[in-house]
Design a protein around this motif. Structure first.
Motif, PDB file in Angstrom:
ATOM      1  N   ILE A   1       4.269   7.861   0.341  1.00 26.86           N
ATOM      2  CA  ILE A   1       3.199   7.962   1.236  1.00 26.86           C
ATOM      3  C   ILE A   1       2.159   9.189   0.259  1.00 26.86           C
ATOM      4  N   ALA A   2       2.874  10.032  -0.071  1.00 30.06           N
ATOM      5  CA  ALA A   2       2.004  10.999  -0.814  1.00 30.06           C
ATOM      6  C   ALA A   2       1.317  10.553  -2.034  1.00 30.06           C
ATOM      7  N   GLN A   3       2.232   9.885  -2.876  1.00 30.67           N
ATOM      8  CA  GLN A   3       1.906   9.329  -4.008  1.00 30.67           C
ATOM      9  C   GLN A   3       0.776   8.129  -4.034  1.00 30.67           C
ATOM     10  N   LEU A   4       1.098   7.380  -2.986  1.00 31.50           N
ATOM     11  CA  LEU A   4      -0.011   6.152  -2.810  1.00 31.50           C
ATOM     12  C   LEU A   4      -1.165   6.812  -2.480  1.00 31.50           C
ATOM     13  N   GLU A   5      -1.033   7.753  -1.440  1.00 25.51           N
ATOM     14  CA  GLU A   5      -2.604   8.327  -0.963  1.00 25.51           C
ATOM     15  C   GLU A   5      -3.299   9.208  -2.141  1.00 25.51           C
ATOM     16  N   LYS A   6      -2.448   9.488  -3.082  1.00 28.72           N
ATOM     17  CA  LYS A   6      -3.136  10.312  -4.426  1.00 28.72           C
ATOM     18  C   LYS A   6      -3.766   8.965  -5.097  1.00 28.72           C
ATOM     19  N   LEU A   7      -3.035   7.843  -5.566  1.00 23.77           N
ATOM     20  CA  LEU A   7      -3.422   6.867  -6.160  1.00 23.77           C
ATOM     21  C   LEU A   7      -4.559   6.470  -5.512  1.00 23.77           C
ATOM     22  N   LEU A   8      -4.743   6.093  -4.093  1.00 20.55           N
ATOM     23  CA  LEU A   8      -6.003   5.441  -3.609  1.00 20.55           C
ATOM     24  C   LEU A   8      -7.093   6.139  -3.622  1.00 20.55           C
ATOM     25  N   GLY A   9      -6.792   7.762  -3.898  1.00 20.65           N
ATOM     26  CA  GLY A   9      -8.095   8.773  -3.710  1.00 20.65           C
ATOM     27  C   GLY A   9      -8.685   8.696  -4.876  1.00 20.65           C
ATOM     28  N   THR A  10      -8.213   7.831  -5.936  1.00 19.27           N
ATOM     29  CA  THR A  10      -9.132   7.831  -7.371  1.00 19.27           C
ATOM     30  C   THR A  10      -9.516   6.597  -7.667  1.00 19.27           C
ATOM     31  N   ASN A  11     -10.391   6.496  -8.800  1.00 17.41           N
ATOM     32  CA  ASN A  11     -10.767   5.142  -9.100  1.00 17.41           C
ATOM     33  C   ASN A  11      -9.722   4.259  -9.456  1.00 17.41           C
ATOM     34  N   ARG A  12      -9.693   3.075  -9.170  1.00 23.43           N
ATOM     35  CA  ARG A  12      -8.436   2.148  -9.671  1.00 23.43           C
ATOM     36  C   ARG A  12      -8.921   0.657  -9.523  1.00 23.43           C
ATOM     37  N   ALA A  13      -8.341  -0.288 -10.292  1.00 19.89           N
ATOM     38  CA  ALA A  13      -8.706  -1.644  -9.690  1.00 19.89           C
ATOM     39  C   ALA A  13      -8.455  -2.188  -8.444  1.00 19.89           C
ATOM     40  N   GLN A  14      -9.370  -3.031  -8.155  1.00 20.35           N
ATOM     41  CA  GLN A  14      -9.398  -3.588  -6.827  1.00 20.35           C
ATOM     42  C   GLN A  14      -7.874  -4.175  -6.446  1.00 20.35           C
ATOM     43  N   GLN A  15      -7.504  -5.107  -7.326  1.00 21.24           N
ATOM     44  CA  GLN A  15      -6.197  -5.598  -6.893  1.00 21.24           C
ATOM     45  C   GLN A  15      -5.231  -4.626  -6.722  1.00 21.24           C
ATOM     46  N   VAL A  16      -5.059  -3.617  -7.514  1.00 22.21           N
ATOM     47  CA  VAL A  16      -3.935  -2.667  -7.567  1.00 22.21           C
ATOM     48  C   VAL A  16      -4.118  -1.839  -6.179  1.00 22.21           C
ATOM     49  N   ALA A  17      -5.450  -1.547  -5.736  1.00 21.44           N
ATOM     50  CA  ALA A  17      -5.916  -0.830  -4.569  1.00 21.44           C
ATOM     51  C   ALA A  17      -5.264  -1.714  -3.355  1.00 21.44           C
ATOM     52  N   ALA A  18      -5.542  -2.752  -3.575  1.00 21.03           N
ATOM     53  CA  ALA A  18      -5.142  -3.625  -2.315  1.00 21.03           C
ATOM     54  C   ALA A  18      -3.802  -3.674  -2.086  1.00 21.03           C
ATOM     55  N   ARG A  19      -2.890  -3.891  -3.291  1.00 24.97           N
ATOM     56  CA  ARG A  19      -1.385  -3.688  -3.091  1.00 24.97           C
ATOM     57  C   ARG A  19      -0.864  -2.512  -2.602  1.00 24.97           C
ATOM     58  N   ALA A  20      -1.712  -1.428  -3.289  1.00 29.67           N
ATOM     59  CA  ALA A  20      -1.185  -0.030  -2.970  1.00 29.67           C
ATOM     60  C   ALA A  20      -1.421   0.470  -1.624  1.00 29.67           C
ATOM     61  N   THR A  21      -2.426  -0.349  -1.021  1.00 29.37           N
ATOM     62  CA  THR A  21      -2.770  -0.165   0.419  1.00 29.37           C
ATOM     63  C   THR A  21      -1.603  -0.576   1.392  1.00 29.37           C
TER      64      THR A  21
END
Length: 301
Positions: free
Chosen positions: A234-254
């Protein structure tokens, strides 16, 4: 307009003066840094033809902030020491932060640590290049997610299924915090159905990618989610989602964010997270929303 032109002329004159100052001294010029392939940043410069005194070696410094003077090097260690005739070097970094570089000469027994921004020190940060995937038409077969009902065999087996076998299949007990959240969400209506969801991992994340956002997500899953360290996930995914990232990666991370809440027993947050992933993955998101709601219970009166 006149003031701006005057500032430009003054800046150009200063740069020319600095270049002239460096021409006969042990100072490299025309220092440049640019993103290379994968995790590489390429740094290049021009070595003076006949410096006085002679150059015995070159030191490369890297910083997360601009290097504006020799004071910025007092507590810094060189990331590379090169031969005096070297005109370039490739750095390897592990994240997407901006980096700044400076190259100074060693002359005899001392470091000639004169720093001239834009001459032997970069003034613009450089970071790794984010990979861009070609857009896939929405109506193409690869863009259509296929859901396999329980007991149905896939046409093509998933690669690296041993990745999932590391996970303990034992159902997790609901924590007290999750029970409190469930009471708040469920109100006064209890649901009778229970659902034991198997971990869902998208095919893109079953094989280690070359780099970029996909690799960052893969590493988070490998070191946290697959190991059932859901708090860390949860902590690391939240950090990843808080930065600029590719849309498909953000969707899977969510989606993995929602799964981590689910396996942590926080079903209310799981529902909210899966709802935000619904537009991108409606079929599988609905299944997890239902499963999260099925886990919510209210106390007996």
């Amino acid at each position: 307009m006149m003031k701006r032109m005057k500032k430009t002329v003054v800046l150009a004159a200063l740069l020319l003066a600095e270049a002239a100052f460096a021409s006969d001294r042990p100072i490299v010029t025309d220092l440049r840094a640019s993103a290379g392939k994968g995790t590489r940043i390429d740094v290049s410069w021009t070595v003076p033809a006949s410096p006085e005194p002679d150059i015995a070696g070159l030191l490369v410094y890297r910083s997360s902030k601009p290097i504006g003077s020799s004071y910025d090097l007092l507590d810094a260690d060189a990331v590379a020491e090169l031969e005096p005739e070297a005109a370039g070097w490739s750095d390897s970094v592990s994240n997407y932060s901006d980096y700044y570089y400076a190259v100074v000469a060693k002359t005899g027994g001392r470091i000639y640590d004169v720093i001239l921004p834009s001459i032997n020190a970069t003034v613009t940060g450089v970071h790794l290049r984010l990979p861009v995937k070609p857009a896939v038409p929405a109506d193409s077969p690869s863009a259509q997610e296929k859901i396999y009902p329980p007991g149905t065999m896939r046409e093509t087996p998933l690669p690296y299924l041993d990745l999932l076998e590391q996970m303990d299949r034992t159902p997790r007990a609901m924590r007290q915090e999750a029970r409190d959240a469930a009471r708040s969400l469920a109100g006064t209506t209890a649901r009778k159905k229970q659902s034991n969801q198997e971990p869902y991992i998208f095919e893109e994340d079953l094989v280690s990618p070359d780099g970029g956002d996909d690799f960052l997500l893969f590493e988070i899953l490998r070191t946290t989610f697959i190991q059932r360290k859901y708090g860390d996930a949860i902590a690391q995914l939240e950090k990843l989602l808080g930065t600029n990232r590719a849309q498909q990666v953000a969707a899977r991370a969510t989606f993995y964010f929602g799964e981590s809440y689910y396996y942590s027993g926080d079903y209310k947050k799981a529902v909210m997270t899966f709802l935000s992933a619904y537009d991108d993955r409606p079929a599988v998101a609905k299944r997890w929303i239902d499963a999260s709601l099925d886990r919510i219970r209210i106390p007996h009166e």
